[in-house]
Design an enzyme around this catalytic site. Structure first.
Site, PDB file in Angstrom:
ATOM      1  CE  LYS A  34      -0.397  -0.386   5.029  1.00  0.00           C
ATOM      2  NZ  LYS A  34      -1.201  -0.954   6.116  1.00  0.00           N
ATOM      3  NE  ARG A 139      -7.147  -0.052  11.015  1.00  0.00           N
ATOM      4  CZ  ARG A 139      -5.883  -0.179  10.602  1.00  0.00           C
ATOM      5  NH1 ARG A 139      -5.059   0.839  10.721  1.00  0.00           N
ATOM      6  NH2 ARG A 139      -5.440  -1.279  10.047  1.00  0.00           N
ATOM      7  CG  HIS A 171      -4.063  -4.912  11.379  1.00  0.00           C
ATOM      8  ND1 HIS A 171      -2.964  -5.457  10.762  1.00  0.00           N
ATOM      9  CD2 HIS A 171      -3.745  -3.611  11.622  1.00  0.00           C
ATOM     10  CE1 HIS A 171      -2.015  -4.531  10.640  1.00  0.00           C
ATOM     11  NE2 HIS A 171      -2.461  -3.414  11.161  1.00  0.00           N
ATOM     12  NE  ARG A 230      -2.890  -8.600   6.919  1.00  0.00           N
ATOM     13  CZ  ARG A 230      -3.598  -8.928   8.006  1.00  0.00           C
ATOM     14  NH1 ARG A 230      -4.253 -10.061   8.058  1.00  0.00           N
ATOM     15  NH2 ARG A 230      -3.670  -8.098   9.019  1.00  0.00           N
ATOM     16  CE1 TYR A 276      11.042  32.146   5.469  1.00  0.00           C
ATOM     17  CE2 TYR A 276      11.136  29.753   5.268  1.00  0.00           C
ATOM     18  CZ  TYR A 276      10.960  31.010   4.694  1.00  0.00           C
ATOM     19  OH  TYR A 276      10.704  31.106   3.361  1.00  0.00           O
ATOM     20  CB  CYS A 328      12.698  26.037   4.043  1.00  0.00           C
ATOM     21  SG  CYS A 328      13.725  27.069   5.103  1.00  0.00           S
ATOM     22  CG  MET A 329       7.708  23.911   0.332  1.00  0.00           C
ATOM     23  SD  MET A 329       6.701  24.981  -0.708  1.00  0.00           S
ATOM     24  CE  MET A 329       5.734  25.868   0.514  1.00  0.00           C
ATOM     25  CG  ASP A 330      10.993  24.120  -2.131  1.00  0.00           C
ATOM     26  OD1 ASP A 330      10.460  23.196  -2.749  1.00  0.00           O
ATOM     27  OD2 ASP A 330      10.406  25.176  -1.810  1.00  0.00           O
TER      28      ASP A 330
HETATM   29  C1  LIG Z   1      -0.470  -1.945   6.806  1.00  0.00           C
HETATM   30  C2  LIG Z   1      -1.049  -3.281   7.063  1.00  0.00           C
HETATM   31  C3  LIG Z   1      -0.218  -4.402   7.171  1.00  0.00           C
HETATM   32  C4  LIG Z   1       1.295  -4.292   7.213  1.00  0.00           C
HETATM   33  O1  LIG Z   1       1.687  -3.678   8.411  1.00  0.00           O
HETATM   34  P1  LIG Z   1       3.243  -3.533   8.821  1.00  0.00           P
HETATM   35  O2  LIG Z   1       3.212  -3.098  10.216  1.00  0.00           O
HETATM   36  O3  LIG Z   1       3.800  -2.509   7.895  1.00  0.00           O
HETATM   37  O4  LIG Z   1       3.864  -4.861   8.606  1.00  0.00           O
HETATM   38  C5  LIG Z   1      -0.818  -5.646   7.258  1.00  0.00           C
HETATM   39  N1  LIG Z   1      -2.151  -5.776   7.279  1.00  0.00           N
HETATM   40  C6  LIG Z   1      -2.987  -4.719   7.214  1.00  0.00           C
HETATM   41  C7  LIG Z   1      -4.451  -4.930   7.248  1.00  0.00           C
HETATM   42  C8  LIG Z   1      -2.466  -3.436   7.117  1.00  0.00           C
HETATM   43  O5  LIG Z   1      -3.281  -2.378   7.070  1.00  0.00           O
END
Ligand SMILES: *Cc1c(COP(=O)(O)O)cnc(C)c1O
Length: 415
Positions: A34, A139, A171, A230, A276, A328-330
């Site tokens: 992701k 969640r 999760h 995962r 700044y 700064c920004m850049d």
């Molecule tokens: C982001 C995410 C992961 C991976 O998490 P890490 O801590 O980066 O290994 C796995 N499963 C779900 C549902 C996630 O949102």
């Protein structure tokens, strides 16, 4: 070309996948890609991950899943060779496009199931789903209370040929905490996950893939491995919690390098302030270096004056320089060292600056920036800006600490 260059070493990712597979033998491995593969590049990382033995790919947003499927089609990976799971559902999602792209869909609530069934019916294709249960994160995911009704509805949809229930997942919320509270939380998650399996079994559902653990679950909770792990952050060579163990201690190789160049070297007299707001004043006469990256590139402004540092490859060897004044920004400024008594400038315009590198080569890390900014390494790498120049390499030597550590050994470290 933007003067900030992100170089991603795909061999490091491949090696990390191997290391992680050794720690979860006999399970499937879903590489989490992701947020543009945590800023490392969706296409190159996904392909490298599959080639290194990842059996699944996971993304949060459906838009990412569609882009990923298109990239994989182009690269010649069939949907069977490269299954994708996506898990963020919003009402009115174009489910038909996902079903026809052979993307597995997470189902947390009956409204999601209803929308998916409607789309599956309309396009005449069975949707592949993973039921998501909330085991304590609060969640997404069905509560255990709502799960019997969801399981019943999913079982009916499966009998009607609208869906295929492929998985059950959840999760963990505190899997990186080696405290009694953290341990108790993870144990409670696992218990609820087993309860969810029972509820599904009661509805006549035996999903082939039960999956719970991300990086920290994979690394620190073998009981949470089930049928598939995962990992996200660990694939990229970063620890899910550097306070518990650094990436290096976990045997992981950081895959991402962020480099730039010095664009100015100038003297500051004692008492002169930088950037700044004049938030940093030269304590004595100092040499200052300027780096052409800023918060618009993902260098967090909140890290200003918090001890973040860069490594400069000077003609005389590596030089460690601390960030000073407001970012700064850049652009931002670093302190190159003393300019007292006519000391010559220790670095020159054009010298390479390493902002994020390899800690085994005594280079700054995403963890260092995170600590300075009061955040986590995940946020540092995912926020690196789109305008940075990104390149991908396959360099098994570059990440091999034993072959490269001599480049920094024995050199005097100046500040
Ligand atoms: C982001 C995410 C992961 C991976 O998490 P890490 O801590 O980066 O290994 C796995 N499963 C779900 C549902 C996630 O949102």
């Amino acid at each position: 070309m933007h003067p900030g260059v992100v170089t991603v070493n795909l061999d490091a990712i491949a090696r990390n996948i191997n290391t992680l597979r050794q720690r979860a033998l006999g399970t499937e491995l879903m590489a989490i890609v992701k947020a543009d593969a945590y800023g490392h590049g969706l296409g190159p990382v996904s392909i490298a991950a599959l080639e290194a033995g990842a059996t699944w790919l996971g993304v949060a947003q459906v838009s990412e899943a569609l882009s990923l499927r298109a990239l994989l089609d182009q690269a010649g990976f069939s949907p069977t060779r490269a299954p994708i799971l996506t898990w963020i559902a919003t009402p009115g999602t174009n489910w038909a496009s996902l079903i026809t792209a052979h993307i597995d869909l997470a189902v947390s609530w009956t409204w999601v199931l209803d929308e998916i069934c409607h789309a599956a019916h309309a396009c005449g294709t069975r949707a592949r789903i993973h039921i998501k249960v909330d085991t304590g994160m609060l969640r997404a995911g069905s509560t255990l209370e709502d799960l019997p009704a969801l399981a019943q509805a999913a079982a009916e949809a499966q009998r009607a040929g609208l869906v295929e229930i492929v998985g059950l997942f959840s999760h963990l919320s505190r899997a990186d905490e080696p405290t009694p509270q953290g341990e108790a939380s993870t144990m409670a998650h696992i218990q609820r996950f087993c309860d969810a399996q029972d509820i599904l079994r009661h509805a006549g559902i035996e999903p082939a893939l039960c999956h719970l653990g991300a990086s920290s679950g994979l690394l620190w909770h073998p009981d949470a491995h089930f049928d598939m792990v995962r990992p996200g952050i660990a694939l990229y060579g970063l620890s899910p919690d550097p306070e518990v163990a650094s990436g290096d201690e976990l045997g992981l190789w950081p895959a991402l390098r962020l480099t730039s160049q010095l664009t100015s070297v100038k003297r500051a007299e004692a008492g002169q302030t930088v950037s700044y707001g004049g938030t940093w004043a030269a304590p004595t006469s100092r040499w200052l270096g300027l780096i052409p990256l800023g918060y618009a590139d993902g260098i967090p402004r909140s890290a200003s004056n918090q001890g973040a540092w860069v490594l400069i490859e000077t003609a005389h060897g590596p030089l460690r320089a601390t960030q000073v004044g407001r970012i700064c920004m850049d652009q931002f400024v670093v302190d190159l060292g003393s300019a007292e008594r006519g000391a010559p400038a220790p670095a020159a315009v054009g010298d390479t600056v390493v902002l994020i590198g390899d800690t085994r080569r005594v280079e700054p890390s995403a963890d260092d920036w995170a600590r300075a900014a009061g955040t986590i390494n995940y946020e540092i790498v995912t926020r690196l800006g789109d305008r940075l120049t990104r390149t991908w390499t396959r360099d098994s030597a570059m990440s091999d600490a034993t072959s490269t550590s001599d480049t920094t050994e024995g050199k005097p470290w100046t500040h």
